[in-house]
Write a protein that holds these residues in place. Structure first.
Motif, PDB file in Angstrom:
ATOM      1  N   ASP A  87       0.895  -1.208  -0.062  1.00 37.07           N
ATOM      2  CA  ASP A  87       0.022   0.001   0.075  1.00 37.07           C
ATOM      3  C   ASP A  87       0.930   1.381  -0.074  1.00 37.07           C
ATOM      4  OD1 ASP A  87       0.945  -0.780   2.577  1.00 37.07           O
ATOM      5  OD2 ASP A  87      -0.728   0.388   3.590  1.00 37.07           O
ATOM      6  N   ALA A  90       2.456   1.537  -3.496  1.00 39.45           N
ATOM      7  CA  ALA A  90       1.360   2.169  -4.703  1.00 39.45           C
ATOM      8  C   ALA A  90       1.254   3.677  -4.335  1.00 39.45           C
ATOM      9  CB  ALA A  90       0.031   1.397  -4.228  1.00 39.45           C
ATOM     10  N   ARG A  91       1.234   4.226  -3.227  1.00 37.87           N
ATOM     11  CA  ARG A  91       1.049   5.679  -2.830  1.00 37.87           C
ATOM     12  C   ARG A  91       2.282   6.243  -3.554  1.00 37.87           C
ATOM     13  NH1 ARG A  91      -0.703   6.366   3.241  1.00 37.87           N
ATOM     14  NH2 ARG A  91      -0.807   8.736   2.494  1.00 37.87           N
ATOM     15  N   GLU A  94       1.901   6.611  -7.297  1.00 39.20           N
ATOM     16  CA  GLU A  94       1.022   7.172  -7.766  1.00 39.20           C
ATOM     17  C   GLU A  94       1.329   8.707  -7.686  1.00 39.20           C
ATOM     18  OE1 GLU A  94      -2.954   4.772  -5.999  1.00 39.20           O
ATOM     19  OE2 GLU A  94      -2.122   6.203  -4.658  1.00 39.20           O
ATOM     20  N   GLN A  97       3.776   8.476 -11.099  1.00 39.47           N
ATOM     21  CA  GLN A  97       3.673   7.867 -12.554  1.00 39.47           C
ATOM     22  C   GLN A  97       2.765   8.799 -13.559  1.00 39.47           C
ATOM     23  OE1 GLN A  97       1.412   4.297 -12.010  1.00 39.47           O
ATOM     24  NE2 GLN A  97      -0.470   5.212 -11.617  1.00 39.47           N
ATOM     25  N   ASN A  98       1.989   9.861 -13.067  1.00 43.24           N
ATOM     26  CA  ASN A  98       1.265  10.567 -13.996  1.00 43.24           C
ATOM     27  C   ASN A  98       2.066  11.905 -14.283  1.00 43.24           C
ATOM     28  OD1 ASN A  98      -0.592   8.670 -14.370  1.00 43.24           O
ATOM     29  ND2 ASN A  98      -1.773   9.337 -12.610  1.00 43.24           N
ATOM     30  N   ASN A 114       5.842   2.903 -16.725  1.00 44.43           N
ATOM     31  CA  ASN A 114       4.494   3.503 -17.366  1.00 44.43           C
ATOM     32  C   ASN A 114       5.085   3.553 -18.852  1.00 44.43           C
ATOM     33  OD1 ASN A 114       6.218   5.355 -17.123  1.00 44.43           O
ATOM     34  ND2 ASN A 114       4.417   6.725 -16.108  1.00 44.43           N
ATOM     35  N   ASP A 139      -1.015   1.976 -15.729  1.00 45.96           N
ATOM     36  CA  ASP A 139      -1.131   2.050 -14.421  1.00 45.96           C
ATOM     37  C   ASP A 139      -0.597   1.300 -13.470  1.00 45.96           C
ATOM     38  OD1 ASP A 139      -2.201   3.005 -11.852  1.00 45.96           O
ATOM     39  OD2 ASP A 139      -4.342   3.438 -12.598  1.00 45.96           O
ATOM     40  N   ALA A 141       0.561   1.921 -10.321  1.00 46.97           N
ATOM     41  CA  ALA A 141      -0.030   1.657  -8.875  1.00 46.97           C
ATOM     42  C   ALA A 141      -1.249   0.874  -8.963  1.00 46.97           C
ATOM     43  CB  ALA A 141      -0.358   3.250  -8.826  1.00 46.97           C
ATOM     44  N   ALA A 142      -2.072   0.939  -9.770  1.00 48.27           N
ATOM     45  CA  ALA A 142      -3.335  -0.026  -9.804  1.00 48.27           C
ATOM     46  C   ALA A 142      -2.935  -1.507  -9.826  1.00 48.27           C
ATOM     47  CB  ALA A 142      -4.316   0.365 -10.883  1.00 48.27           C
ATOM     48  N   ARG A 145      -1.704  -2.412  -6.318  1.00 47.31           N
ATOM     49  CA  ARG A 145      -3.132  -2.637  -5.364  1.00 47.31           C
ATOM     50  C   ARG A 145      -3.695  -3.766  -5.617  1.00 47.31           C
ATOM     51  NH1 ARG A 145      -3.772   1.783  -2.204  1.00 47.31           N
ATOM     52  NH2 ARG A 145      -2.779   3.701  -2.896  1.00 47.31           N
ATOM     53  N   GLU A 169       4.559  14.929  -1.522  1.00 45.00           N
ATOM     54  CA  GLU A 169       3.685  13.937  -1.381  1.00 45.00           C
ATOM     55  C   GLU A 169       4.217  12.827  -0.659  1.00 45.00           C
ATOM     56  OE1 GLU A 169       1.362  13.046  -4.875  1.00 45.00           O
ATOM     57  OE2 GLU A 169       1.291  15.197  -5.427  1.00 45.00           O
TER      58      GLU A 169
END
Length: 266
Positions: A87, A90-91, A94, A97-98, A114, A139, A141-142, A145, A169
């Motif tokens: 978890d 993944a954060r 996130e 990655q974008n 990516n 994605d 991160a998805a 998860r 972040e």
């Protein structure tokens, strides 16, 4: 007498053009002929690291993923791994990655990218180990998860302002450690995991004391291993802050620095 040499790759063994000097190969062979073990200790994924390790003629084990794995050169697989909880991983992903930065996510011996990062890295990576290791997903991160992947390391490189936004972040997350190998990147690792931890673990198994180890590196992510070895060597092209940890500063990675250090002490 030093019984083991730990070699960083980027900025150390590898030249500015990401080549290996013949002098480095010759010096590694010389050290091994004297009974000294030589291991690669790198931030790269095991598939890439194993290729370079074979090219310089190093020993059969290496440290990869910035210290998050001890790996076998012969089959390019990890034999021991450290990871952050899925978890948290993944954060971290996130947060990067974008954004328009190059991102590499280490999950075991696989490297998740990516599409943006894949397009950039395909023009710069030369080893078959990279191609064999990578998995490209829109994605990541998805996927982490969904499958609860334990993440060993997240690497991001790009514009410093954009990286700072991502770090604002990431810095809020628990159980992580952040380091750098250059001003334009950062690496997120599990808390307490670094090259020094992995090197200590490996030398313990080998029956080698830290006083009998020489480590050669150039940047912040080498600091933890340099602090614990008997002979910390920093490259002439290394960070000035990292040079303060050295007992010996050798020449640059483009001017036989690794070979000169090996012949100085072996």
């Amino acid at each position: 007498m030093y019984r083991l040499i730990a070699l960083d790759l980027d900025g150390t063994v590898l030249t500015s053009n990401v080549d290996i000097l013949p002098s480095t190969v010759e010096a590694v062979a010389y050290a091994r002929s004297k009974g000294v073990k030589v291991i690669v200790c790198t931030g790269r994924i095991v598939g890439e690291a194993a290729v370079f390790s074979k090219e310089i003629g190093a020993s059969s084990l290496l440290i990869s993923a910035g210290g998050a794995a001890i790996s076998d050169v012969r089959n390019a697989r990890n034999v021991k791994e450290w990871a952050m909880p899925w978890d948290i991983g993944a954060r971290v992903v996130e947060a990067v990655q974008n954004r328009p930065v190059t991102v590499m996510i280490y999950v075991g011996d696989r490297l998740y990218l990516n599409p943006y990062s894949d397009e950039i890295l395909c023009n710069t990576k030369r080893t078959e180990g990279f191609w064999a290791s990578k998995v490209v997903l829109p994605d990541v991160a998805a996927a982490i998860r969904e499958h609860r992947f334990p993440v060993s390391k997240v690497f991001a490189r790009g514009d410093q302002k954009i990286l700072a936004e991502a770090l604002s972040e990431i810095n809020q997350l628990p159980g992580i450690h952040i380091t750098r190998s250059a001003e334009n990147n950062f690496e997120v690792m599990p808390e307490g995991v670094n090259k020094g931890l992995a090197l200590r673990e490996l030398t313990h198994v080998m029956g080698i004391s830290m006083d009998e180890v020489m480590a050669i590196g150039d940047s912040d992510n080498d600091s933890d291993m340099l602090k614990i070895v008997g002979m910390p060597v920093v490259m002439g092209n290394g960070d000035e802050a990292v040079k303060q940890l050295a007992k010996y500063v050798t020449d640059t990675n483009d001017n036989d620095g690794v070979a000169k250090a090996i012949y100085e002490f072996i």
